[in-house]
Design a protein around this motif. Structure first.
Motif, short mmCIF file in Angstrom:
data_model
loop_
_atom_site.label_atom_id
_atom_site.label_comp_id
_atom_site.label_asym_id
_atom_site.label_seq_id
_atom_site.Cartn_x
_atom_site.Cartn_y
_atom_site.Cartn_z
N TYR A 320 59.79 23.18 26.14
CA TYR A 320 60.88 23.69 26.97
C TYR A 320 60.90 23.09 28.37
O TYR A 320 61.95 22.85 28.93
N THR A 321 59.71 22.90 28.97
CA THR A 321 59.67 22.57 30.39
C THR A 321 58.39 21.80 30.73
O THR A 321 57.56 21.54 29.84
N SER A 322 58.25 21.43 31.99
CA SER A 322 57.11 20.63 32.44
C SER A 322 56.61 21.11 33.79
O SER A 322 57.30 21.86 34.49
N ARG A 323 55.41 20.64 34.16
CA ARG A 323 54.80 20.99 35.45
C ARG A 323 54.07 19.77 36.03
O ARG A 323 53.57 18.93 35.28
N PHE A 324 54.00 19.75 37.35
CA PHE A 324 53.05 18.86 38.00
C PHE A 324 51.70 19.57 38.02
O PHE A 324 51.63 20.79 38.22
N ILE A 325 50.63 18.81 37.85
CA ILE A 325 49.29 19.39 37.80
C ILE A 325 48.42 18.76 38.89
O ILE A 325 48.32 17.53 39.00
N ALA A 326 47.80 19.62 39.67
CA ALA A 326 46.87 19.18 40.71
C ALA A 326 45.50 19.79 40.43
O ALA A 326 45.39 20.91 39.92
N TYR A 327 44.47 19.04 40.77
CA TYR A 327 43.10 19.57 40.60
C TYR A 327 42.90 20.76 41.54
O TYR A 327 43.34 20.76 42.69
N ALA A 328 42.25 21.80 41.03
CA ALA A 328 41.90 22.95 41.86
C ALA A 328 40.59 23.51 41.34
O ALA A 328 40.50 23.91 40.17
N GLU A 329 39.58 23.51 42.16
CA GLU A 329 38.27 24.05 41.75
C GLU A 329 38.41 25.50 41.32
O GLU A 329 37.81 25.94 40.34
N GLU A 330 39.24 26.24 42.07
CA GLU A 330 39.55 27.62 41.70
C GLU A 330 41.04 27.71 41.39
O GLU A 330 41.87 27.53 42.26
N SER A 331 41.37 27.98 40.12
CA SER A 331 42.77 28.07 39.74
C SER A 331 43.45 29.23 40.45
O SER A 331 42.90 30.32 40.55
N PRO A 332 44.67 29.00 40.97
CA PRO A 332 45.41 30.10 41.60
C PRO A 332 45.92 31.12 40.59
O PRO A 332 46.35 32.20 40.97
N TYR A 338 43.07 29.92 32.38
CA TYR A 338 43.52 29.01 33.43
C TYR A 338 42.38 28.58 34.35
O TYR A 338 42.32 27.43 34.80
N LYS A 339 41.46 29.46 34.61
CA LYS A 339 40.35 29.11 35.48
C LYS A 339 39.49 28.01 34.86
O LYS A 339 38.97 27.15 35.56
N ALA A 340 39.36 28.02 33.54
CA ALA A 340 38.58 27.00 32.85
C ALA A 340 39.23 25.62 32.96
O ALA A 340 38.55 24.59 32.83
N GLN A 341 40.52 25.59 33.25
CA GLN A 341 41.22 24.30 33.32
C GLN A 341 41.13 23.65 34.70
O GLN A 341 41.50 22.49 34.86
N ARG A 342 40.69 24.39 35.69
CA ARG A 342 40.49 23.84 37.05
C ARG A 342 41.73 23.07 37.54
O ARG A 342 41.65 21.90 37.92
N MET A 343 42.83 23.72 37.52
CA MET A 343 44.07 23.04 37.93
C MET A 343 45.06 24.05 38.49
O MET A 343 44.96 25.25 38.26
N ALA A 344 46.02 23.52 39.22
CA ALA A 344 47.14 24.31 39.72
C ALA A 344 48.42 23.71 39.15
O ALA A 344 48.59 22.49 39.11
N ARG A 345 49.31 24.57 38.65
CA ARG A 345 50.61 24.12 38.14
C ARG A 345 51.62 24.21 39.27
O ARG A 345 51.77 25.24 39.91
N ILE A 346 52.33 23.11 39.50
CA ILE A 346 53.23 22.99 40.65
C ILE A 346 54.65 22.72 40.16
O ILE A 346 54.84 21.93 39.22
N VAL A 347 55.63 23.37 40.76
CA VAL A 347 57.01 23.22 40.30
C VAL A 347 57.92 22.59 41.36
O VAL A 347 59.13 22.61 41.22
#
Length: 493
Positions: A320-332, A338-347
């Motif tokens: 359906y959709t997409s996201r930009f992904i940035a590294y994040a030691e602590e997921s927001p 989500y915490k296991a993925q160590r990333m932030a999804r940005i729109v």
């Protein structure tokens, strides 16, 4: 951060929305529409059907936004001929529907099949074929029989593999002489994460979110593989069909050229697609999942690895959709998954503004270039398997104050389908083996935790006036597109 100009000028550019036509796809490419049983059938206590976990979940106060349920839904159980007629009139070649497990086995155990339930699906399948529409049947679209949850913990208990196998074989033997395309399980990630991790989907569990999602996913994979084994051994040669698994994936685009963002985006895709496809194509869960989750991720026996090996004839993609992904030691984002993925999804783009126009659901942005990227990714990562886009679409907000003629004029949905289909066409031209596309959804319907507050349908359902059906502009666009009259004029100009 991601620069918008790169996506406007580079290989990920949006294809001109006015150029897509039926002739951009192979002659044997399948166009269809999709629904699922709990969202459209209704008749929840008719025809011998037993309760499912969604029947129970909807009764838990606060779980469904508008307090609704699927007891009646849009009543396709009684109106299937009307709906099939609409599919035929619009020119679609296929209908992807799901079979309700508790309509076949009311308690899920597989001891006594329900003849009324089998008769209903026989009637639906026969009418589809009478109208020249190919049935694509999904065995499991989230509606587990309630008794299996209560008596043994549902997908948390390995015994469920046995019961799913009995159910699957009953469907193959009852319908497989006419159903030539089978899907075992729809979006196992959503069942695992939202059903057993966050508790926002049935069965609503969140007590042990660091363990249960991975256990549920593990058993879904084994159930899928077991059903495929049964089909290939006992039915495939005789019936001449195909069988696959449907996965959901939002494209993960690295938010910058930094290596850590690229690694985070790659990890995000492994946690979506790799979770299920790596065991099938490479014999185990992705390395990054093993590293981050450790012993919480179940292990496969040698026998199970062999069972899973290449156990798909095709991959179904719900996108359906997409996201930009940035590294994040602590997921927001909260929760173990989500915490296991160590990333932030940005729109948002670097210069401001959303990644795409926003639909009604808070998670859904119109990002056409993402579908081409995810199709190319599957082709490259998993040896170019046959792919069907089994769901693609967007929603409008339900608005009781809005005149019906305005609700029917769904301009953004028309743009959405034009642009996403143009990108699917480009993926095919680039070598991806995409064989079909199913628009979500045929009808406005019960949208899970959002109840009836969101409308995904090509057909508007008037909930206040007898559930009458009214084709939207997007339905008429598909009618023109499938007849070959949409898009050709702009190519000549």
């Amino acid at each position: 951060m991601a620069k918008k100009e790169m996506f406007e000028d580079g290989d990920a550019s949006n294809v001109d929305a006015g150029t897509v036509s039926r002739s951009d796809f192979p002659p044997d490419f399948v166009f269809g529409v999709a629904t699922s049983a709990y969202q459209v059938e209704g008749a929840s206590s008719e025809g011998g059907r037993g309760p499912s976990i969604w029947d129970t979940f909807c009764r838990n106060k606060g779980k469904i936004v508008d307090g609704s349920h699927g007891d009646i839904a849009v009543d396709q159980y009684h109106r299937y001929k009307e709906d099939v007629d609409l599919i035929a009139k619009l020119g679609f070649q296929a209908y992807r529907f799901s079979i309700s497990w508790s309509r076949i086995f009311p308690d899920g155990l597989g001891t006594n099949s329900n003849t009324e339930g089998i008769t209903y699906y026989n009637n639906l399948i026969n009418y589809l074929l009478e109208k020249g529409i190919q049935p694509y049947a999904t065995l499991y679209h989230w509606d587990l029989p309630q008794y299996l949850h209560e008596s043994m913990g549902g997908w948390l208990n390995k015994q469920i593999v046995k019961y799913f196998a009995i159910y699957a074989e009953t469907c193959f033997s009852s319908f497989g002489d006419r159903v030539k395309s089978w899907i075992t399980i729809n979006e196992p990630l959503q069942t695992a994460v939202n059903g057993y991790g966050y508790g926002i989907f049935a069965p609503g569990r969140s007590e042990n979110s660091s363990i249960e999602p991975y256990l549920a996913a593990h058993h879904q994979l084994l159930a899928h593989a077991t059903a495929v084994s049964i089909y290939r051994k006992n039915y495939k040669e005789k019936q001449g069909g195909q069988i696959g698994l449907v996965l959901d994936c939002e494209w993960a685009e690295a938010n910058s050229e930094k290596n850590e963002d690229k690694v985070a985006a790659a990890s995000r895709l492994e946690f979506q697609l790799g979770w299920y496809l790596n065991p099938i194509y490479y014999g185990d869960y992705p390395e990054v999942m093993r590293k981050e989750l450790g012993d919480r991720l179940p292990k496969f026996s040698d026998e199970e690895i062999e069972l899973l090996r290449n156990c798909v004839d095709f991959v179904g993609l719900n996108h359906y959709t997409s996201r930009f992904i940035a590294y994040a030691e602590e997921s927001p984002e909260e929760g173990d998954f989500y915490k296991a993925q160590r990333m932030a999804r940005i729109v948002e783009w670097e210069g401001g503004g959303f990644i795409g126009e926003k639909a009604a659901s808070e998670w859904l942005f119109v990002v056409p270039w993402g579908i081409r990227k995810v199709l190319n990714y599957i082709a490259q990562r998993y040896h170019n398997p046959p792919i069907y886009v089994t769901e693609n679409g967007m929603d409008d907000e339900e608005n009781e104050m809005c005149p019906i003629h305005e609700m029917l004029d769904d301009k953004l949905r028309v743009i959405y389908f034009k642009r996403y289909l143009a990108e699917v066409s480009q993926a095919i031209k680039g070598g991806a083996d995409v064989r079909g596309y199913f628009a979500w959804s045929l009808l406005d319907n019960f949208e899970w935790a959002q109840g009836y507050t969101k409308r995904f349908g090509l057909i508007y359902v008037d909930y206040k006036n007898g559930l009458s059906r009214h084709p939207k502009s997007s339905a008429y666009w598909f009618l023109r597109f499938l007849k070959g009259s949409e898009g050709e004029h702009s190519k000549k100009e």
